[in-house]
Design a protein around this motif. Structure first.
Motif, mmCIF file in Angstrom:
data_model
loop_
_atom_site.group_PDB
_atom_site.id
_atom_site.type_symbol
_atom_site.label_atom_id
_atom_site.label_comp_id
_atom_site.label_asym_id
_atom_site.label_seq_id
_atom_site.Cartn_x
_atom_site.Cartn_y
_atom_site.Cartn_z
ATOM 1 N N ASP A 182 0.821 -1.222 0.000
ATOM 2 C CA ASP A 182 0.000 0.000 0.000
ATOM 3 C C ASP A 182 0.848 1.263 0.000
ATOM 4 O O ASP A 182 0.480 2.268 0.628
ATOM 5 C CB ASP A 182 -0.926 0.036 1.230
ATOM 6 C CG ASP A 182 -1.884 -1.141 1.286
ATOM 7 O OD1 ASP A 182 -1.989 -1.857 0.278
ATOM 8 O OD2 ASP A 182 -2.520 -1.338 2.326
ATOM 9 N N ASP A 204 0.043 1.489 -4.192
ATOM 10 C CA ASP A 204 -1.370 1.323 -3.853
ATOM 11 C C ASP A 204 -2.285 1.636 -5.040
ATOM 12 O O ASP A 204 -1.978 2.474 -5.889
ATOM 13 C CB ASP A 204 -1.739 2.219 -2.671
ATOM 14 C CG ASP A 204 -3.066 1.811 -2.065
ATOM 15 O OD1 ASP A 204 -3.084 0.825 -1.314
ATOM 16 O OD2 ASP A 204 -4.100 2.445 -2.385
ATOM 17 N N GLU A 238 -0.738 -2.315 -7.701
ATOM 18 C CA GLU A 238 -1.906 -3.020 -7.167
ATOM 19 C C GLU A 238 -3.186 -2.543 -7.849
ATOM 20 O O GLU A 238 -3.277 -1.381 -8.255
ATOM 21 C CB GLU A 238 -2.086 -2.712 -5.672
ATOM 22 C CG GLU A 238 -0.986 -3.169 -4.770
ATOM 23 C CD GLU A 238 -1.429 -3.030 -3.301
ATOM 24 O OE1 GLU A 238 -1.763 -4.056 -2.716
ATOM 25 O OE2 GLU A 238 -1.446 -1.903 -2.768
HETATM 26 MG MG MG Z 1 -4.381 -2.232 -0.279
#
Ligand code: MG
Ligand code: C2E
Ligand code: MG
Ligand code: MG
Length: 292
Positions: A182, A204, A238
Motif C-alpha cells: 500500500d 497502492d 496493485e
Molecule cells: Mg491495499
C-alpha cells in the motif's frame, strides 16, 4: 429540559453503540473459538496472481484470508475481521494458520519459482515469536524461504523503527523477503525505503485507478518506480483492472502488476488453473512504450 434532551440523545446513542459493540463482541467470540479450539477451520485462503509486466506471466501469488463464519452468508472480509483479531490478541493465532496453510498450498503449485506473498499485520511484529512462527511454517511445509515474501504496510513503523528493523533482519536471516504494501497511502517516508530491507514496493491502487486520466498520478508512479529501481527494489502495481491502466504502468516502468485484469483472488483449488491460463496466454504484441 435541555438535560432531558441530552440524556435522551445519550441513551439513543448508547443503544446503537451497544448493537455495534455486541455484534463485534459476538464476532470476536466466534473468531476466538474458531481459531483456538477448531484450528482455524473456517478460514479460507484465496490467492491472487501477480504478473511480470514485460511478459504478463505470473511471478507470484498473494494469499488473502477470508472467514466463512457459520450461520452467515458469504465470506467475511479480512478488512472486517483482521482488525478484530488484532485487538483481541488473536492475530498471532490467525497469522500462523494463514502462513502455514498458504505455504502448504504454494508447495503444490507446478512452478517452483513462484513467490508466495503473505500479509503481516503490525500486531504480529509486536508479539513475540514471529520469527519462530515463520521458521516453523517453512520447516513444516518445506517451502524454500526465498519464495516467501512478507507484505507489511508503512503503519508497522508506528511500533518503533528499532523493533521493526530488528525483526525484519531476523526474518531476513531465515531467507524470507519483504514487500512494502500500500505504498503512498500511509506515513510514507522515503527513509523507510532507504533503511529497511524491502525487496519490493507495492504501489497502492489509489495511484493506479485514475492513472490514465491524471498526469499527477502517472508522475508519482513513474517517480516511485524509478526511485525503487535505483535503490535496488522492484515495484508492483496493485489493483490493475484495465488494459489502459496496464499500459500506463508499463510506460511508468513498473515491473509487476496485480489486479482483476489478470485475475481476482480465487480459492486454492482454482489458482493452479488460473496460473496455467496466464502462463499459456498468447504473448501480447509489444506495446510501444512512451519514449517521450
Ligand atoms: Mg491495499
Ligand atoms: P492488501 O494486502 O493491499 O490486498 C489487496 C486487496 O485488494 C485485496 O483485498 C484484493 O482482493 C483487492 N484487489 C486485488 N485486485 C484488485 C482490483 O483489481 N481491484 C480492486 N478494487 N481490488 C483489488 P482483500 O482480499 O479484501 O484484503 C484486504 C486487506 O486485508 C489486504 O489488503 C490486507 O491488508 C488484509 N489482509 C488480507 N489477508 C490478510 C492476512 O492473511 N493477514 C493480514 N494481517 N492481513 C490480511
Ligand atoms: Mg498485501
Ligand atoms: Mg496492498
Amino acid at each position: 429540559r435541555a438535560k432531558a434532551d441530552g440524556r435522551g440523545r445519550h441513551c439513543f446513542f448508547d443503544r446503537s453503540m451497544d448493537a455495534a459493540a455486541r455484534e463485534r463482541r459476538a464476532m470476536e467470540l466466534d473468531l476466538r473459538r474458531m481459531l483456538l479450539e477448531q484450528d482455524g477451520r473456517d478460514l479460507e485462503i484465496h490467492f491472487q496472481p501477480i504478473v511480470e509486466v514485460a511478459t504478463r506471466r505470473p511471478t507470484a501469488c498473494e494469499a488473502l484470508v477470508r472467514w466463512r463464519r457459520p450461520g452467515q452468508e458469504g465470506l467475511v472480509s479480512p478488512a472486517v475481521f483482521v482488525p478484530i483479531a488484532e485487538e483481541a490478541n488473536l492475530i498471532m493465532a490467525l497469522g500462523e494458520r494463514v502462513l502455514r496453510r498458504a505455504c502448504r498450498e504454494a508447495m503444490r503449485w507446478p512452478d517452483p519459482t513462484l513467490r508466495l506473498a503473505v500479509n503481516l499485520s503490525p500486531a504480529q511484529f509486536r508479539a513475540p515469536g514471529l520469527t519462530q512462527a515463520v521458521h516453523a511454517a517453512l520447516a513444516e511445509t518445506g517451502l524454500a524461504p526465498h519464495r516467501l515474501e512478507l507484505e507489511v504496510t508503512e503503519g508497522v513503523m508506528l511500533l518503533g523503527t528499532d523493533l521493526v528493523f530488528a525483526t525484519m533482519h531476523e526474518l531476513r536471516a531465515l531467507g524470507v523477503r519483504f514487500a512494502l504494501d500500500d505504498f503512498g497511502t500511509g506515513y510514507s517516508s522515503l527513509s523507510y525505503l532507504r533503511s529497511f530491507p524491502f525487496e519490493r514496493v507495492k504501489i497502492d491502487r489509489d495511484f493506479v485507478r485514475d492513472i490514465e486520466a491524471r498526469p499527477d498520478d502517472a508522475a508519482i508512479v513513474r517517480a516511485v518506480a524509478s526511485l525503487s529501481t535505483e535503490l535496488g527494489m522492484a515495484t508492483i502495481a496493485e489493483g490493475v483492472e484495465t488494459e489502459g491502466q496496464f499500459r500506463s504502468l508499463a510506460a511508468a516502468r513498473c515491473q509487476e502488476a496485480q489486479g482483476y485484469l489478470f485475475g481476482a483472488p480465487v480459492p486454492g483449488e482454482e489458482i493452479v488453473a488460473l496460473l496455467q491460463r496466464l502462463d499459456t496466454a498468447p504473448e501480447p504484441a509489444p506495446e510501444p512504450v512512451g519514449g517521450d
